[in-house]
Design a protein around this motif. Structure first.
Motif, PDB file in Angstrom:
ATOM      1  N   MET A  53      42.263  36.845  39.967  1.00  0.00           N
ATOM      2  CA  MET A  53      41.285  36.884  38.872  1.00  0.00           C
ATOM      3  C   MET A  53      40.422  38.126  39.072  1.00  0.00           C
ATOM      4  O   MET A  53      39.954  38.377  40.195  1.00  0.00           O
ATOM      5  CB  MET A  53      40.437  35.611  38.929  1.00  0.00           C
ATOM      6  CG  MET A  53      39.394  35.498  37.848  1.00  0.00           C
ATOM      7  SD  MET A  53      37.765  36.115  38.316  1.00  0.00           S
ATOM      8  CE  MET A  53      37.425  35.289  39.822  1.00  0.00           C
ATOM      9  N   VAL A  54      40.273  38.909  38.005  1.00  0.00           N
ATOM     10  CA  VAL A  54      39.483  40.133  38.080  1.00  0.00           C
ATOM     11  C   VAL A  54      38.381  40.076  37.030  1.00  0.00           C
ATOM     12  O   VAL A  54      38.643  39.822  35.850  1.00  0.00           O
ATOM     13  CB  VAL A  54      40.360  41.390  37.843  1.00  0.00           C
ATOM     14  CG1 VAL A  54      39.522  42.659  37.955  1.00  0.00           C
ATOM     15  CG2 VAL A  54      41.526  41.432  38.815  1.00  0.00           C
ATOM     16  N   LYS A  55      37.149  40.310  37.483  1.00  0.00           N
ATOM     17  CA  LYS A  55      36.011  40.406  36.557  1.00  0.00           C
ATOM     18  C   LYS A  55      35.887  41.863  36.135  1.00  0.00           C
ATOM     19  O   LYS A  55      35.847  42.758  36.982  1.00  0.00           O
ATOM     20  CB  LYS A  55      34.710  39.954  37.224  1.00  0.00           C
ATOM     21  CG  LYS A  55      34.666  38.481  37.549  1.00  0.00           C
ATOM     22  CD  LYS A  55      34.413  37.686  36.310  1.00  0.00           C
ATOM     23  CE  LYS A  55      34.161  36.237  36.639  1.00  0.00           C
ATOM     24  NZ  LYS A  55      34.013  35.440  35.440  1.00  0.00           N
ATOM     25  N   VAL A  56      35.843  42.079  34.826  1.00  0.00           N
ATOM     26  CA  VAL A  56      35.653  43.418  34.282  1.00  0.00           C
ATOM     27  C   VAL A  56      34.338  43.349  33.504  1.00  0.00           C
ATOM     28  O   VAL A  56      34.290  42.774  32.419  1.00  0.00           O
ATOM     29  CB  VAL A  56      36.828  43.830  33.361  1.00  0.00           C
ATOM     30  CG1 VAL A  56      36.624  45.256  32.851  1.00  0.00           C
ATOM     31  CG2 VAL A  56      38.161  43.713  34.093  1.00  0.00           C
ATOM     32  N   GLY A  57      33.273  43.862  34.108  1.00  0.00           N
ATOM     33  CA  GLY A  57      31.959  43.701  33.499  1.00  0.00           C
ATOM     34  C   GLY A  57      31.493  42.260  33.664  1.00  0.00           C
ATOM     35  O   GLY A  57      32.025  41.502  34.469  1.00  0.00           O
ATOM     36  N   LYS A  58      30.498  41.861  32.858  1.00  0.00           N
ATOM     37  CA  LYS A  58      29.924  40.522  33.013  1.00  0.00           C
ATOM     38  C   LYS A  58      30.653  39.445  32.243  1.00  0.00           C
ATOM     39  O   LYS A  58      30.586  38.278  32.592  1.00  0.00           O
ATOM     40  CB  LYS A  58      28.454  40.537  32.599  1.00  0.00           C
ATOM     41  CG  LYS A  58      27.610  41.342  33.548  1.00  0.00           C
ATOM     42  CD  LYS A  58      26.146  41.213  33.260  1.00  0.00           C
ATOM     43  CE  LYS A  58      25.403  42.008  34.306  1.00  0.00           C
ATOM     44  NZ  LYS A  58      24.015  41.969  34.233  1.00  0.00           N
ATOM     45  N   LYS A  59      31.327  39.823  31.172  1.00  0.00           N
ATOM     46  CA  LYS A  59      31.869  38.796  30.285  1.00  0.00           C
ATOM     47  C   LYS A  59      33.386  38.724  30.211  1.00  0.00           C
ATOM     48  O   LYS A  59      33.915  37.830  29.582  1.00  0.00           O
ATOM     49  CB  LYS A  59      31.315  39.002  28.874  1.00  0.00           C
ATOM     50  CG  LYS A  59      29.809  38.894  28.850  1.00  0.00           C
ATOM     51  CD  LYS A  59      29.263  38.784  27.467  1.00  0.00           C
ATOM     52  CE  LYS A  59      27.780  38.571  27.619  1.00  0.00           C
ATOM     53  NZ  LYS A  59      27.008  38.462  26.515  1.00  0.00           N
ATOM     54  N   VAL A  60      34.092  39.655  30.835  1.00  0.00           N
ATOM     55  CA  VAL A  60      35.539  39.689  30.693  1.00  0.00           C
ATOM     56  C   VAL A  60      36.208  39.307  32.021  1.00  0.00           C
ATOM     57  O   VAL A  60      35.878  39.859  33.067  1.00  0.00           O
ATOM     58  CB  VAL A  60      36.024  41.097  30.258  1.00  0.00           C
ATOM     59  CG1 VAL A  60      37.546  41.152  30.179  1.00  0.00           C
ATOM     60  CG2 VAL A  60      35.406  41.474  28.916  1.00  0.00           C
TER      61      VAL A  60
END
Length: 162
Positions: A53-60
């Motif tokens: 799982m990768v967080k790209v920014g706060k919402k993606v």
């Protein structure tokens, strides 16, 4: 989708493409080292499949299916970099099984979900054949590497570390 459904989907996909493969039946096992011993393959030929799982920014949130040789570990920093992410970690068991369509230990090196981006480490592709559990703990597939890459169409990136 049940294990048998994913197994049938895999075999249908391989047959549809005329892939060179064989099914190997063995005792139920999901751990890469143990199942490789049961199958008789070298650990470097085992396709270890991990969902990240990768967080790209706060919402993606994005997901990667990292396929690495059985003697290596997934390089979370490399995957985070490929997505331009701010954080990368192993997906929860529930999320991984939902995206993969099969239980942990049986995840296929193919993505059947558009939310799951497939990456394969080039080290795995050095062999003429790869081995993986076939969406079941008691059945594996030995697949010609050239057929794997042409059918799965993975992004080939260095996503493993020792």
């Amino acid at each position: 989708m049940s294990e048998d459904d994913m197994y049938d989907k895999l075999i249908a996909l391989l047959d549809e493409h005329g892939a060179v493969y064989r099914v190997i039946e063995h005792g139920p096992e999901g751990a890469t080292e143990a199942v490789s011993a049961l199958r008789g393959n070298d650990l470097t030929q085992a396709a270890k499949c991990i969902i990240v799982m990768v967080k790209v920014g706060k919402k993606v949130t994005r997901y990667a299916l990292a396929v690495v040789p059985g003697d290596k570990r997934v390089d979370l920093a490399a995957i985070k970099g490929l997505f331009g992410g701010t954080y990368a970690g192993f997906a929860s068991k529930d999320a991984a099984e939902r995206l993969a369509g099969s239980p942990s230990g049986t995840i296929l090196p193919f993505s059947f979900d558009e939310r799951l981006e497939l990456f394969v480490d080039p080290e795995l592709l050095r062999h003429s054949e790869i081995f993986f559990n076939a969406a079941r703990l008691d059945r594996s597939v030995a697949l010609a590497t050239s057929d794997y890459t042409s059918i799965a169409e993975p992004r080939i990136e260095t996503v493993s570390r020792p």
